[in-house]
Design a protein around this motif. Structure first.
Motif, PDB file in Angstrom:
ATOM      1  N   TYR A   1      73.547 -63.667   1.631  1.00  0.00           N
ATOM      2  CA  TYR A   1      73.107 -64.048   2.972  1.00  0.00           C
ATOM      3  C   TYR A   1      73.745 -65.378   3.343  1.00  0.00           C
ATOM      4  N   LYS A   2      73.617 -65.711   4.632  1.00  0.00           N
ATOM      5  CA  LYS A   2      74.166 -66.969   5.143  1.00  0.00           C
ATOM      6  C   LYS A   2      73.081 -67.720   5.893  1.00  0.00           C
TER       7      LYS A   2
ATOM      8  N   ASP B   1      74.360 -58.399  10.628  1.00  0.00           N
ATOM      9  CA  ASP B   1      74.622 -59.445   9.641  1.00  0.00           C
ATOM     10  C   ASP B   1      73.329 -59.776   8.901  1.00  0.00           C
ATOM     11  N   THR B   2      73.462 -60.516   7.795  1.00  0.00           N
ATOM     12  CA  THR B   2      72.320 -61.020   7.051  1.00  0.00           C
ATOM     13  C   THR B   2      72.315 -62.532   7.210  1.00  0.00           C
ATOM     14  N   SER B   3      71.794 -62.948   8.345  1.00  0.00           N
ATOM     15  CA  SER B   3      71.788 -64.350   8.730  1.00  0.00           C
ATOM     16  C   SER B   3      70.362 -64.885   8.642  1.00  0.00           C
TER      17      SER B   3
ATOM     18  N   GLN C   1      65.330 -56.060  14.405  1.00  0.00           N
ATOM     19  CA  GLN C   1      64.770 -57.262  15.019  1.00  0.00           C
ATOM     20  C   GLN C   1      63.871 -58.006  14.028  1.00  0.00           C
ATOM     21  N   GLU C   2      64.523 -58.660  13.094  1.00  0.00           N
ATOM     22  CA  GLU C   2      63.853 -59.521  12.138  1.00  0.00           C
ATOM     23  C   GLU C   2      64.856 -60.552  11.623  1.00  0.00           C
ATOM     24  N   VAL C   3      64.325 -61.612  11.032  1.00  0.00           N
ATOM     25  CA  VAL C   3      65.145 -62.641  10.418  1.00  0.00           C
ATOM     26  C   VAL C   3      64.285 -63.291   9.341  1.00  0.00           C
ATOM     27  N   TYR C   4      64.891 -63.934   8.378  1.00  0.00           N
ATOM     28  CA  TYR C   4      64.132 -64.652   7.359  1.00  0.00           C
ATOM     29  C   TYR C   4      64.289 -66.149   7.554  1.00  0.00           C
TER      30      TYR C   4
END
Length: 598
Positions: A417-418, A433-435, A529-532
């Motif tokens: 991830y970034k 992407d894995t942002s 529609q999610e993010v960490y």
């Protein structure tokens, strides 16, 4: 409630005697432990009159109520008897310094079919009403959910008289299609449309009208005594639909929402959006000459079928002389956003009430803290990205990596991830992407959710309760801060954002971990529609939980996975066991009980 999920409890009087003895040794023990064994499996039910496959726990649909007390340690062994991987997440449980137990793909490898995994977490410094549900593979659409109650410790007073009873209601939209079919529809750009019905504790509507329900459909009943007051904990455990909750001829006195005591106000009805939880005190102040309707009906559906979808249960007085009658109590105007927004703004924090710790919950003066980071997060309607339908936040559709983010962070694996999630939408084409958001430990973050879609969205943040400080129609600007509530905005973990509107929250990032921020509407979440939010304590914190010994490994860490039989397994334990943390005391009492039995 008839046919509803019972509280987990011990039926053996001898066992209860041991529990009392163990509890009496509190001066010698740390925070108690409680053990559970849950099996998640498919069941057959007919909530809307048609036999279909649902997901239950220990043979119950909805699942058991997890009833614990502040600071108890929960040891929850979950066996996956489904035909696909599973994770359970605990909506609103903060898992202080322990995001390993959060039960989402960014922190945990899913439990393979036929395996068990043991969650171990403490309900640290929390009180209130929450619920759990399966977080992967669209399984929430088939059930697998249940209520969570966290009771106050005795030393912390409750800001209202002890009610005469406690009722958990899980209200949810429902579809007769399986979760696998709904999942394929979403992937194939098929809108699954209005729900086929609304369930209350897993049951379809009382047959108040032949057009919507027949006598063959089971319905729920809440039995009450006249003159008494009950606490109703109501959760919208559905997947897409905002619901309006009301009880015929009865006021709803709001007292708590998702772990925060509120200023006590009476409402005739309450809009409860996907993922939200509320507690009401309801006094049985009617004559009891007949039963009364309990109603959960769709909001903002803009569909004629929404009327037929209403969920209806029965409030039954012990001295009732007849069935409920008359029309259902009126809902608000279907598409009246202003009513719902004003209602949400009216919910305020009770700053004079004690919380889970022995101090007023309002003593945290959030309005006086300097904001360190500002994020404006914009959700957009589904769109094609690289030939597949995806949803985005700030132009990024989240792609879950095969290696969970928390595990990659633990093992310093690069490229998973970034830490580059943009603070505002970028002027570029959307991408997958894995942002990840790079949060500052003990920073104070302002997040503005801007809804560019034509449906109500619910945003949820794991690991925290945030302050809802503002919401309005139109586009948020810097001047919008002048409308913020900086004194008694309610603290919760799920907030609604109305179509073409914005909602602003403030959150103090004092809980280290990898935390999921998502839109709880299931199709939107499933499509990206999610993010960490990564919150790293720069100092060594010996109180922060280390990686669990029974961790499941997957992705690039798959070679570390031990055989299932070698992992921690509490499957020999009864369904629910309460013990102190002193193993010696437990052993002594076990010997005592064994002697008494002989």
């Amino acid at each position: 409630m008839r046919c509803s999920a019972p509280h987990l409890c011990c039926t053996s009087s001898l066992f209860r005697f041991v529990v009392v003895l163990l509890s009496a040794t509190c001066c010698l023990a740390a925070d108690p432990y409680v053990f559970f064994d849950w099996t998640v499996s498919y069941l057959t039910a007919s909530p809307l009159g048609t036999r279909q496959q649902v997901i239950g726990i220990n043979g119950l649909f909805p699942g058991p109520i997890l009833n614990v007390t502040t600071n108890w340690n929960v040891v929850m062994n979950v066996k996956n008897d489904l035909d696909e991987p599973l994770l359970l997440t605990w909506n609103g449980i903060q898992h202080r310094k322990n995001s390993w137990q959060d039960g989402v793909l960014g922190t945990n490898c899913p439990i393979p079919s036929g395996w068990n995994w043991t969650y171990e977490f403490q309900v640290k410094d929390q009180i209130g009403s929450f619920f759990y549900f399966p977080s992967t593979n669209f399984q929430r659409a088939a059930g697998g959910y249940g209520g969570i109650i966290i009771n106050n410790r005795d030393i912390i007073p409750v800001p209202f008289a002890l009610p005469d009873g406690d009722v958990t209601l899980l209200i949810s939209d429902w579809f007769t299609k399986t979760h696998k079919k709904l999942r394929k529809d979403v992937e194939s750009k098929i809108d699954f449309g209005a729900p086929d019905g609304i369930l209350i504790n897993g049951f379809g509507p009382f047959p108040y009208s032949r057009e919507v329900a027949s006598n063959g459909i089971p319905y729920g009943t809440i039995s009450v005594e006249p003159g008494r007051t009950y606490r109703f904990r109501v959760h919208n455990s559905g997947i897409a639909t905002s619901l309006n909750f009301r009880i015929q001829n009865h006021n709803l006195l709001l007292v708590e929402t998702e772990g925060s005591y509120t200023i006590q106000q009476n409402y005739m009805n309450m809009d409860i959006h996907v993922g939200q939880s509320f507690s009401f005190l309801v006094t049985m102040d009617q004559s009891g000459s007949n039963d009364y309707y309990i109603v959960a009906s769709p909001r903002f559906a803009n569909s004629s079928s929404s009327v037929k979808a209403s969920g209806v249960a029965i409030l039954h007085y012990s001295n009732s002389q007849g069935p409920a009658s008359g029309p259902l109590p009126d809902p608000p105007v279907e598409l009246d956003t202003s009513f719902s927004m004003n209602q949400a703004r009216s919910i305020r924090l009770n700053v004079s009430a004690g919380a889970a710790r022995p101090n007023p919950q309002g003593s945290f003066k959030y309005g006086q803290i300097t904001v360190t980071d500002v994020y404006v997060i914009v959700n957009r309607p589904p769109e094609l990205i690289d030939g597949r339908l995806r949803t985005t936040l700030n132009g990024i559709s989240y792609l879950p990596p095969s290696t969970p983010l928390k595990l990659a962070q633990q093992y310093n694996i690069s490229g998973v991830y970034k830490l580059d999630f943009p603070k505002r939408p970028m002027n570029r084409h959307p991408k997958v992407d894995t942002s990840v958001i790079n949060g500052t430990f003990k920073g104070f973050m302002e997040i503005i959710f801007q809804n560019s879609e034509n449906t109500v969205k619910s945003y949820h943040l794991d690991g925290y309760a945030f302050f809802v400080v503002g919401m309005d129609v139109g586009r948020w600007t810097e001047n919008s801060r002048s409308t913020y509530n900086k004194g008694d905005g309610v603290a919760r973990s799920t907030t609604q954002v109305f179509p073409g509107a914005w909602t602003a929250i403030l959150v103090y990032l004092d809980n280290a971990g990898m935390w999921n921020l998502r839109i709880d509407n299931l199709a939107s979440w499933y499509l990206g529609q999610e993010v960490y939010l990564s919150v790293v304590n720069p100092d060594i914190d010996t109180s922060e939980n280390s990686i669990p010994e029974n961790t499941i490994y997957c992705g690039r860490l798959s070679p570390l996975q031990k055989d299932q039989a070698q992992r921690v397994n509490f499957s020999s334990s009864p369904q629910s066991i309460f013990v102190t943390s002193k193993g010696i005391l437990l052993a002594l009492f076990a010997i005592l009980v064994s002697s008494l039995a002989r």
